[in-house]
Write an enzyme that holds these catalytic residues in place. Structure first.
Site, PDB file in Angstrom:
ATOM      1  CB  CYS A 186      55.218  24.935   2.225  1.00 55.74           C
ATOM      2  SG  CYS A 186      54.203  26.352   1.759  1.00 55.74           S
ATOM      3  CG  HIS A 239      26.740  26.295  -7.561  1.00 59.64           C
ATOM      4  ND1 HIS A 239      27.093  27.618  -7.401  1.00 59.64           N
ATOM      5  CD2 HIS A 239      27.580  25.795  -8.495  1.00 59.64           C
ATOM      6  CE1 HIS A 239      28.092  27.906  -8.217  1.00 59.64           C
ATOM      7  NE2 HIS A 239      28.420  26.812  -8.890  1.00 59.64           N
ATOM      8  NE  ARG A 278      32.229  28.351 -16.854  1.00 57.79           N
ATOM      9  CZ  ARG A 278      33.083  29.364 -16.899  1.00 57.79           C
ATOM     10  NH1 ARG A 278      33.938  29.495 -17.906  1.00 57.79           N
ATOM     11  NH2 ARG A 278      33.097  30.273 -15.936  1.00 57.79           N
ATOM     12  CB  CYS A 337      57.017  32.638  -1.686  1.00 54.08           C
ATOM     13  SG  CYS A 337      57.408  30.903  -1.410  1.00 54.08           S
ATOM     14  CE  LYS A 384      26.059  28.391 -11.368  1.00 56.62           C
ATOM     15  NZ  LYS A 384      26.462  27.543 -12.498  1.00 56.62           N
TER      16      LYS A 384
HETATM   17  C1  LIG Z   1      36.338  28.063 -14.148  1.00 59.59           C
HETATM   18  C2  LIG Z   1      35.347  27.012 -13.678  1.00 59.59           C
HETATM   19  C3  LIG Z   1      34.685  27.183 -12.480  1.00 59.59           C
HETATM   20  C4  LIG Z   1      33.766  26.218 -12.045  1.00 59.59           C
HETATM   21  N1  LIG Z   1      33.197  26.368 -10.823  1.00 59.59           N
HETATM   22  C5  LIG Z   1      32.352  25.414 -10.368  1.00 59.59           C
HETATM   23  C6  LIG Z   1      31.799  25.536  -9.078  1.00 59.59           C
HETATM   24  O1  LIG Z   1      32.129  26.430  -8.319  1.00 59.59           O
HETATM   25  N2  LIG Z   1      30.896  24.607  -8.675  1.00 59.59           N
HETATM   26  C7  LIG Z   1      30.506  23.582  -9.481  1.00 59.59           C
HETATM   27  O2  LIG Z   1      29.649  22.807  -9.079  1.00 59.59           O
HETATM   28  N3  LIG Z   1      31.076  23.413 -10.707  1.00 59.59           N
HETATM   29  C8  LIG Z   1      31.992  24.288 -11.159  1.00 59.59           C
HETATM   30  N4  LIG Z   1      32.586  24.138 -12.367  1.00 59.59           N
HETATM   31  C9  LIG Z   1      32.296  22.934 -13.149  1.00 59.59           C
HETATM   32  C10 LIG Z   1      33.088  21.731 -12.625  1.00 59.59           C
HETATM   33  O3  LIG Z   1      34.439  22.072 -12.423  1.00 59.59           O
HETATM   34  C11 LIG Z   1      32.972  20.601 -13.646  1.00 59.59           C
HETATM   35  O4  LIG Z   1      31.611  20.353 -13.883  1.00 59.59           O
HETATM   36  C12 LIG Z   1      33.623  19.318 -13.190  1.00 59.59           C
HETATM   37  O5  LIG Z   1      34.936  19.526 -12.727  1.00 59.59           O
HETATM   38  C13 LIG Z   1      33.634  18.336 -14.350  1.00 59.59           C
HETATM   39  O6  LIG Z   1      34.227  17.152 -13.897  1.00 59.59           O
HETATM   40  P1  LIG Z   1      34.559  15.995 -14.918  1.00 59.59           P
HETATM   41  O7  LIG Z   1      35.001  14.832 -14.111  1.00 59.59           O
HETATM   42  O8  LIG Z   1      33.415  15.802 -15.854  1.00 59.59           O
HETATM   43  O9  LIG Z   1      35.721  16.584 -15.848  1.00 59.59           O
HETATM   44  P2  LIG Z   1      37.311  16.591 -15.630  1.00 59.59           P
HETATM   45  O10 LIG Z   1      37.710  16.994 -14.289  1.00 59.59           O
HETATM   46  O11 LIG Z   1      37.879  17.380 -16.763  1.00 59.59           O
HETATM   47  O12 LIG Z   1      37.702  15.069 -15.789  1.00 59.59           O
HETATM   48  C14 LIG Z   1      37.732  14.412 -17.036  1.00 59.59           C
HETATM   49  C15 LIG Z   1      38.934  13.495 -17.013  1.00 59.59           C
HETATM   50  O13 LIG Z   1      38.949  12.689 -18.187  1.00 59.59           O
HETATM   51  C16 LIG Z   1      40.296  12.473 -18.548  1.00 59.59           C
HETATM   52  N5  LIG Z   1      40.349  12.062 -19.943  1.00 59.59           N
HETATM   53  C17 LIG Z   1      40.063  12.802 -21.033  1.00 59.59           C
HETATM   54  N6  LIG Z   1      40.280  12.072 -22.168  1.00 59.59           N
HETATM   55  C18 LIG Z   1      40.694  10.850 -21.755  1.00 59.59           C
HETATM   56  C19 LIG Z   1      41.090   9.661 -22.453  1.00 59.59           C
HETATM   57  N7  LIG Z   1      41.106   9.601 -23.804  1.00 59.59           N
HETATM   58  N8  LIG Z   1      41.472   8.585 -21.720  1.00 59.59           N
HETATM   59  C20 LIG Z   1      41.486   8.632 -20.357  1.00 59.59           C
HETATM   60  N9  LIG Z   1      41.142   9.745 -19.653  1.00 59.59           N
HETATM   61  C21 LIG Z   1      40.744  10.827 -20.352  1.00 59.59           C
HETATM   62  C22 LIG Z   1      40.929  13.842 -18.290  1.00 59.59           C
HETATM   63  O14 LIG Z   1      42.328  13.759 -18.175  1.00 59.59           O
HETATM   64  C23 LIG Z   1      40.242  14.278 -17.009  1.00 59.59           C
HETATM   65  O15 LIG Z   1      40.986  13.950 -15.854  1.00 59.59           O
HETATM   66  C24 LIG Z   1      33.505  25.083 -12.847  1.00 59.59           C
HETATM   67  C25 LIG Z   1      34.192  24.908 -14.059  1.00 59.59           C
HETATM   68  C26 LIG Z   1      35.103  25.857 -14.463  1.00 59.59           C
HETATM   69  C27 LIG Z   1      35.871  25.649 -15.741  1.00 59.59           C
END
Ligand SMILES: Cc1cc2nc3c(=O)[nH]c(=O)nc-3n(C[C@H](O)[C@H](O)[C@H](O)COP(=O)(O)OP(=O)(O)OC[C@H]3O[C@@H](n4cnc5c(N)ncnc54)[C@H](O)[C@@H]3O)c2cc1C
Length: 481
Positions: A400, A50, A311, A435, A250
């Site tokens: 692929c 962003h 999210r 595909c 957004k």
């Molecule tokens: C549809 C969508 C669109 C988005 N678009 C954007 C965008 O364009 N730009 C932007 O900046 N942000 C965007 N976001 C937000 C962004 O994707 C997230 O903020 C970000 O991916 C969060 O990362 P994270 O590491 O916190 O979570 P995650 O990627 O979910 O990682 C958390 C990890 O913890 C692990 N975990 C959970 N419980 C345990 C446990 N008990 N033991 C061990 N491991 C565990 C999970 O398996 C997972 O791998 C978007 C989100 C969504 C849903």
């Protein structure tokens, strides 16, 4: 022996923190419940860096969005992932929305975001001729970019591992208690003690905090469905197109991804289940009806794939980052959008918190920032492709056809840690084309089975019980040799 730091969760946040901490002489481990990093929300998002003006100033998200945005060029220089600053347009359709454009421009300027300009209809139409001709004006933000988020996770973790991180996948944290010198994490795959625990468990961060006895917040899922369009639409828009945003979303965007495919979405619907990644007819209808008002040339018939991401929304909607009443336990929770953008800045912030909490962070003199670049056969010119194929015959065989991915690239992905079809897909693009794996799935499965020396029936789409083949009763598993 105990670790200085244990990171729970290998999404973009956990991976960025691990890579940041790998610059210092500490012992660190990252514990992830899935079979590979990045398989949570971090692979299922819009992939937008962003521009820096989307989140309000009175939140933690606001300053972190812009701080994170500015760190991506350096990260891109050092690591191997797709990233480009293509800019964005926030479009207004009537006079009322002109105030919104001005509001976002002022917010960005007060933060120091450069290049924000309001374009009139003619300017917008010249830059993006396929936008609806009724567009009134748009706010152009050149600092916005697109990234392949899964590639970033792999690259960050490869770099952290090259610099000493221990990675435990397939290991879910199930309990947290005290150890001699900090906290002990019980997982489905062993027990680990660490002085500091960083909770980056995404959708489950509230449960991890509860295990540590500091569960004073809750996480709710807000689903976002996204739709990928056929490559024949490459170039339909050159910038990310945003409507004027609402309080919780957004809005529905048109996103030219780094790989050229146009993506439209996401929806924003609160749901109960934390693992419901289904897409829906209603979601599709909502996305395409809104998007057709912005870019009339888009049709649902162009959709080649769809997915949903969740999210992780905390009470109050903001990020929760900081130490807790449990000594050594640090939350990095509620990381919804713009979490991807902010990830490198969040990693810096967590390093500062660790320092303030008493961890000595001495620079690691052997830290190597860069990771080896992977060959992307499709990006080479013909002479370089011929040379590559002459050096290694695996590059002479296409796996692929849609994305022109060679067996050499698939093998390199498996040797870099991919154990599943999704692991290959997100490292090489095999299976992402028109595909959708109809042609390459079987060959990728054969290569995984051969390289990892497992029966082909053990190959999964994304770990756990996501098998693709099953054995008939009484029949032995087939080895692909
Ligand atoms: C549809 C969508 C669109 C988005 N678009 C954007 C965008 O364009 N730009 C932007 O900046 N942000 C965007 N976001 C937000 C962004 O994707 C997230 O903020 C970000 O991916 C969060 O990362 P994270 O590491 O916190 O979570 P995650 O990627 O979910 O990682 C958390 C990890 O913890 C692990 N975990 C959970 N419980 C345990 C446990 N008990 N033991 C061990 N491991 C565990 C999970 O398996 C997972 O791998 C978007 C989100 C969504 C849903």
């Amino acid at each position: 022996m105990g670790y200085d730091v244990a990171i729970v969760g290998g999404g973009i946040i956990g991976c960025a923190i691990a890579r940041k901490l790998a610059r210092y002489r500490i012992r660190q481990i990252l514990i992830e419940k899935e079979c590979e990093v990045g398989f949570g929300t971090s692979k299922s998002n819009s992939g937008i860096i962003h521009a820096g003006h989307h989140s309000p100033a009175d939140t933690l998200k606001g300053p972190l969005e812009w701080a994170g945005n500015q760190l991506w060029d350096k990260l891109h220089e050092e690591l191997d992932f797709g990233f480009e600053r293509i800019g964005e347009l926030m479009v207004a359709w009537d006079d009322d929305q002109l105030d919104t454009l001005q509001h976002y421009r002022d917010r960005g300027e007060s933060r120091g975001v450069p290049g924000l300009e309001i374009w009139d209809r003619e300017q917008v139409r010249r830059a993006e001729p396929n936008l609806n001709r009724l567009v009134k004006a748009a706010l152009h933000a050149p600092t916005a970019g697109v990234v392949n988020p899964y590639e970033v996770c792999f690259s960050l973790i490869d770099s952290a591992r090259n610099n000493g991180l221990e990675l435990r996948t397939d290991s879910a944290v199930v309990a947290i208690d005290d150890s001699d010198d900090g906290l002990r994490l019980q997982t489905s795959n062993g027990t680990f003690a660490a002085r500091f625990v960083i909770n980056c468990a995404g959708m489950y961060a509230d449960r991890i905090a509860q295990m540590a006895g500091v569960g004073d917040f809750s996480i709710h899922a807000r689903k976002g469905e996204e739709y990928l369009l056929d490559k024949r639409l490459v170039g339909l828009v050159k910038r990310i197109i945003f409507p004027c945003p609402t309080a919780t979303s957004k809005g529905v965007l048109v996103i030219p991804t780094f790989d050229g495919t146009i993506m439209v979405g996401p929806t924003a619907n609160p749901i109960e289940a934390r693992d419901d990644l289904t897409t829906s007819a209603g979601g599709s209808e909502q996305i395409f009806s809104q998007v057709q008002q912005t870019v009339p040339g888009i049709s649902p018939r162009d959709c080649i794939a769809e997915f949903a991401g969740l999210r992780a929304v905390a009470d109050g909607e903001d990020f929760i980052i900081g130490p807790t009443a449990r000594r050594g336990f640090i939350n990095v929770a509620g990381i919804q959008s713009p979490g991807l953008t902010a990830a490198p800045a969040i990693a810096e912030m967590v390093a500062d918190i660790l320092r303030q909490e008493g961890l000595t962070l001495e620079p690691n003199p052997r830290f190597t920032p860069a990771v080896p670049k992977h060959v992307i056969f499709n990006d080479l010119d013909t002479a370089a492709q011929q040379q590559q194929a002459a050096n290694d015959p695996h590059f002479a065989r296409i796996c692929c056809r849609c994305e022109l991915v060679t067996e050499g690239e698939v093998l390199a992905a498996i040797r870099a840690g991919a154990e599943t079809l999704d692991g290959i897909k997100f490292r090489t693009r095999a299976g992402m084309g028109r595909c959708q794996g109809g042609f390459c799935t079987w060959r990728c499965m054969e290569l995984i089975a051969q390289e990892l020396d497992v029966p082909i029936t053990e190959v999964t789409k994304r770990g756990g019980d996501s098998w693709i083949l099953c054995e008939r009763d009484g029949q032995e598993a087939a080895h692909a040799d």
